[in-house]
Motif scaffolding. Structure first.
Motif, PDB file in Angstrom:
ATOM      1  N   PHE A  46     -70.371  -4.290  35.385  1.00  0.00           N
ATOM      2  CA  PHE A  46     -68.913  -4.371  35.417  1.00  0.00           C
ATOM      3  C   PHE A  46     -68.438  -5.107  36.661  1.00  0.00           C
ATOM      4  CE2 PHE A  46     -64.800  -2.586  36.682  1.00  0.00           C
ATOM      5  CZ  PHE A  46     -64.046  -2.919  35.566  1.00  0.00           C
ATOM      6  N   SER A  47     -69.056  -4.798  37.795  1.00  0.00           N
ATOM      7  CA  SER A  47     -68.676  -5.445  39.049  1.00  0.00           C
ATOM      8  C   SER A  47     -68.935  -6.949  38.990  1.00  0.00           C
ATOM      9  CB  SER A  47     -69.459  -4.817  40.202  1.00  0.00           C
ATOM     10  OG  SER A  47     -69.174  -5.467  41.400  1.00  0.00           O
ATOM     11  N   ARG A  48     -70.081  -7.339  38.444  1.00  0.00           N
ATOM     12  CA  ARG A  48     -70.393  -8.771  38.311  1.00  0.00           C
ATOM     13  C   ARG A  48     -69.403  -9.461  37.381  1.00  0.00           C
ATOM     14  NH1 ARG A  48     -76.825  -8.013  37.631  1.00  0.00           N
ATOM     15  NH2 ARG A  48     -77.318  -7.703  39.830  1.00  0.00           N
ATOM     16  N   ALA A  49     -69.042  -8.796  36.284  1.00  0.00           N
ATOM     17  CA  ALA A  49     -68.082  -9.381  35.352  1.00  0.00           C
ATOM     18  C   ALA A  49     -66.721  -9.565  36.018  1.00  0.00           C
ATOM     19  CB  ALA A  49     -67.958  -8.502  34.111  1.00  0.00           C
ATOM     20  N   MET A  50     -66.301  -8.596  36.821  1.00  0.00           N
ATOM     21  CA  MET A  50     -65.013  -8.707  37.513  1.00  0.00           C
ATOM     22  C   MET A  50     -65.038  -9.837  38.540  1.00  0.00           C
ATOM     23  SD  MET A  50     -63.310  -6.931  35.915  1.00  0.00           S
ATOM     24  CE  MET A  50     -61.781  -6.358  36.069  1.00  0.00           C
ATOM     25  N   GLU A  51     -66.150  -9.972  39.260  1.00  0.00           N
ATOM     26  CA  GLU A  51     -66.271 -11.059  40.240  1.00  0.00           C
ATOM     27  C   GLU A  51     -66.253 -12.416  39.552  1.00  0.00           C
ATOM     28  OE1 GLU A  51     -69.760 -10.315  42.542  1.00  0.00           O
ATOM     29  OE2 GLU A  51     -68.895  -8.573  43.539  1.00  0.00           O
ATOM     30  N   ALA A  52     -66.921 -12.514  38.391  1.00  0.00           N
ATOM     31  CA  ALA A  52     -66.917 -13.773  37.642  1.00  0.00           C
ATOM     32  C   ALA A  52     -65.515 -14.100  37.138  1.00  0.00           C
ATOM     33  CB  ALA A  52     -67.898 -13.690  36.476  1.00  0.00           C
ATOM     34  N   ALA A  53     -64.793 -13.091  36.651  1.00  0.00           N
ATOM     35  CA  ALA A  53     -63.427 -13.307  36.173  1.00  0.00           C
ATOM     36  C   ALA A  53     -62.514 -13.725  37.323  1.00  0.00           C
ATOM     37  CB  ALA A  53     -62.896 -12.048  35.503  1.00  0.00           C
ATOM     38  N   ALA A  54     -62.697 -13.117  38.475  1.00  0.00           N
ATOM     39  CA  ALA A  54     -61.880 -13.474  39.639  1.00  0.00           C
ATOM     40  C   ALA A  54     -62.187 -14.893  40.088  1.00  0.00           C
ATOM     41  CB  ALA A  54     -62.124 -12.485  40.774  1.00  0.00           C
ATOM     42  N   ALA A  55     -63.459 -15.280  40.010  1.00  0.00           N
ATOM     43  CA  ALA A  55     -63.836 -16.640  40.403  1.00  0.00           C
ATOM     44  C   ALA A  55     -63.227 -17.656  39.437  1.00  0.00           C
ATOM     45  CB  ALA A  55     -65.352 -16.770  40.440  1.00  0.00           C
ATOM     46  N   GLU A  56     -63.212 -17.333  38.150  1.00  0.00           N
ATOM     47  CA  GLU A  56     -62.610 -18.225  37.158  1.00  0.00           C
ATOM     48  C   GLU A  56     -61.110 -18.355  37.368  1.00  0.00           C
ATOM     49  OE1 GLU A  56     -63.309 -17.608  32.989  1.00  0.00           O
ATOM     50  OE2 GLU A  56     -65.452 -17.316  33.330  1.00  0.00           O
ATOM     51  N   ALA A  57     -60.475 -17.279  37.713  1.00  0.00           N
ATOM     52  CA  ALA A  57     -59.019 -17.286  37.871  1.00  0.00           C
ATOM     53  C   ALA A  57     -58.583 -17.916  39.188  1.00  0.00           C
ATOM     54  CB  ALA A  57     -58.474 -15.865  37.773  1.00  0.00           C
ATOM     55  N   GLY A  58     -59.510 -18.123  40.105  1.00  0.00           N
ATOM     56  CA  GLY A  58     -59.166 -18.748  41.378  1.00  0.00           C
ATOM     57  C   GLY A  58     -58.672 -17.772  42.422  1.00  0.00           C
ATOM     58  N   VAL A  59     -58.952 -16.502  42.251  1.00  0.00           N
ATOM     59  CA  VAL A  59     -58.508 -15.491  43.207  1.00  0.00           C
ATOM     60  C   VAL A  59     -59.161 -15.722  44.562  1.00  0.00           C
ATOM     61  CG1 VAL A  59     -58.544 -13.020  43.710  1.00  0.00           C
ATOM     62  CG2 VAL A  59     -58.010 -13.806  41.419  1.00  0.00           C
ATOM     63  N   LYS A  60     -60.415 -16.173  44.554  1.00  0.00           N
ATOM     64  CA  LYS A  60     -61.119 -16.398  45.814  1.00  0.00           C
ATOM     65  C   LYS A  60     -60.459 -17.520  46.615  1.00  0.00           C
ATOM     66  CE  LYS A  60     -65.751 -16.045  47.441  1.00  0.00           C
ATOM     67  NZ  LYS A  60     -67.104 -15.760  47.038  1.00  0.00           N
ATOM     68  N   ASP A  61     -60.010 -18.577  45.915  1.00  0.00           N
ATOM     69  CA  ASP A  61     -59.327 -19.672  46.604  1.00  0.00           C
ATOM     70  C   ASP A  61     -58.021 -19.200  47.234  1.00  0.00           C
ATOM     71  OD1 ASP A  61     -61.348 -21.384  45.812  1.00  0.00           O
ATOM     72  OD2 ASP A  61     -60.277 -22.034  44.001  1.00  0.00           O
ATOM     73  N   VAL A  62     -57.287 -18.382  46.511  1.00  0.00           N
ATOM     74  CA  VAL A  62     -56.029 -17.840  47.038  1.00  0.00           C
ATOM     75  C   VAL A  62     -56.311 -16.952  48.241  1.00  0.00           C
ATOM     76  CG1 VAL A  62     -54.069 -16.337  46.521  1.00  0.00           C
ATOM     77  CG2 VAL A  62     -54.854 -17.994  44.834  1.00  0.00           C
ATOM     78  N   SER A  63     -57.375 -16.145  48.147  1.00  0.00           N
ATOM     79  CA  SER A  63     -57.745 -15.269  49.257  1.00  0.00           C
ATOM     80  C   SER A  63     -58.112 -16.090  50.490  1.00  0.00           C
ATOM     81  CB  SER A  63     -58.913 -14.381  48.836  1.00  0.00           C
ATOM     82  OG  SER A  63     -59.390 -13.639  49.929  1.00  0.00           O
ATOM     83  N   ASN A  64     -58.876 -17.163  50.293  1.00  0.00           N
ATOM     84  CA  ASN A  64     -59.234 -18.030  51.418  1.00  0.00           C
ATOM     85  C   ASN A  64     -58.006 -18.690  52.024  1.00  0.00           C
ATOM     86  OD1 ASN A  64     -61.923 -17.402  51.132  1.00  0.00           O
ATOM     87  ND2 ASN A  64     -62.424 -19.216  49.927  1.00  0.00           N
ATOM     88  N   THR A  65     -57.054 -19.082  51.190  1.00  0.00           N
ATOM     89  CA  THR A  65     -55.823 -19.694  51.697  1.00  0.00           C
ATOM     90  C   THR A  65     -55.021 -18.704  52.527  1.00  0.00           C
ATOM     91  OG1 THR A  65     -55.751 -21.092  49.729  1.00  0.00           O
ATOM     92  CG2 THR A  65     -53.728 -20.907  51.011  1.00  0.00           C
ATOM     93  N   ILE A  66     -54.939 -17.471  52.063  1.00  0.00           N
ATOM     94  CA  ILE A  66     -54.210 -16.436  52.808  1.00  0.00           C
ATOM     95  C   ILE A  66     -54.900 -16.149  54.131  1.00  0.00           C
ATOM     96  CG2 ILE A  66     -53.565 -13.991  52.801  1.00  0.00           C
ATOM     97  CD1 ILE A  66     -53.053 -14.309  49.781  1.00  0.00           C
ATOM     98  N   LYS A  67     -56.234 -16.070  54.112  1.00  0.00           N
ATOM     99  CA  LYS A  67     -56.973 -15.842  55.361  1.00  0.00           C
ATOM    100  C   LYS A  67     -56.767 -16.995  56.333  1.00  0.00           C
ATOM    101  CE  LYS A  67     -60.553 -12.839  53.528  1.00  0.00           C
ATOM    102  NZ  LYS A  67     -61.984 -12.721  53.181  1.00  0.00           N
ATOM    103  N   ALA A  68     -56.759 -18.223  55.814  1.00  0.00           N
ATOM    104  CA  ALA A  68     -56.541 -19.385  56.672  1.00  0.00           C
ATOM    105  C   ALA A  68     -55.144 -19.364  57.274  1.00  0.00           C
ATOM    106  CB  ALA A  68     -56.761 -20.672  55.885  1.00  0.00           C
TER     107      ALA A  68
END
Length: 134
Positions: A46-68
């Motif tokens: 389940f955790s891997r599926a959620m991480e894959a879905a978040a990666a597809e949706a671009g959540v990681k990019d948004v998170s990196n932008t907020i951190k920057a």
């Protein structure tokens, strides 16, 4: 594990031994272990599926932008200070240069004695040439 201490675990084990019996207890522990393993596997999947879905949706990019944006050096605070004239003043610049000169002076003073000692040892060593027997 569930906030249970060692004494509570021992008490649960004794009650299980009495209620279930010594014959069926190993089978119950085996089934409990298999169930725990399956539950962990499902949670991992389940955790891997959620991480894959978040990666597809671009959540990681948004998170990196907020951190920057939260990091002042990446956000460009230094450039803002330069633009507003809030850079180092002449007194601060003079102090920085004075400290740099003192640092270089100390570095030279620390490095000088070993060099002089080595040069003195080289001069003091007798120059001996092997004599040839004729």
């Amino acid at each position: 594990m569930f906030g249970l201490g060692m004494s509570e675990m021992v008490l649960i084990g004794i009650v299980a031994l009495i209620v279930i019996g010594p014959k069926d207890l190993p089978g119950m522990f085996r089934a409990l272990g298999q169930f725990t393993g399956k539950a962990r596997g499902m949670a991992r999947e389940f955790s891997r599926a959620m991480e894959a879905a978040a990666a597809e949706a671009g959540v990681k990019d948004v998170s990196n932008t907020i951190k920057a944006a939260a990091n002042p050096q990446q956000f460009g605070v230094d450039k803002i200070k330069e633009a507003t004239g809030m850079t180092k003043g002449p007194a601060t610049q003079a102090l920085a240069e004075e400290r740099e000169a003192a640092k270089e002076k100390m570095s030279d003073a620390i490095a000088k004695p070993p060099i002089e000692r080595k040069a003195g040892e080289t001069e003091a060593a007798p120059a001996t040439k092997p004599e040839a027997d004729t």
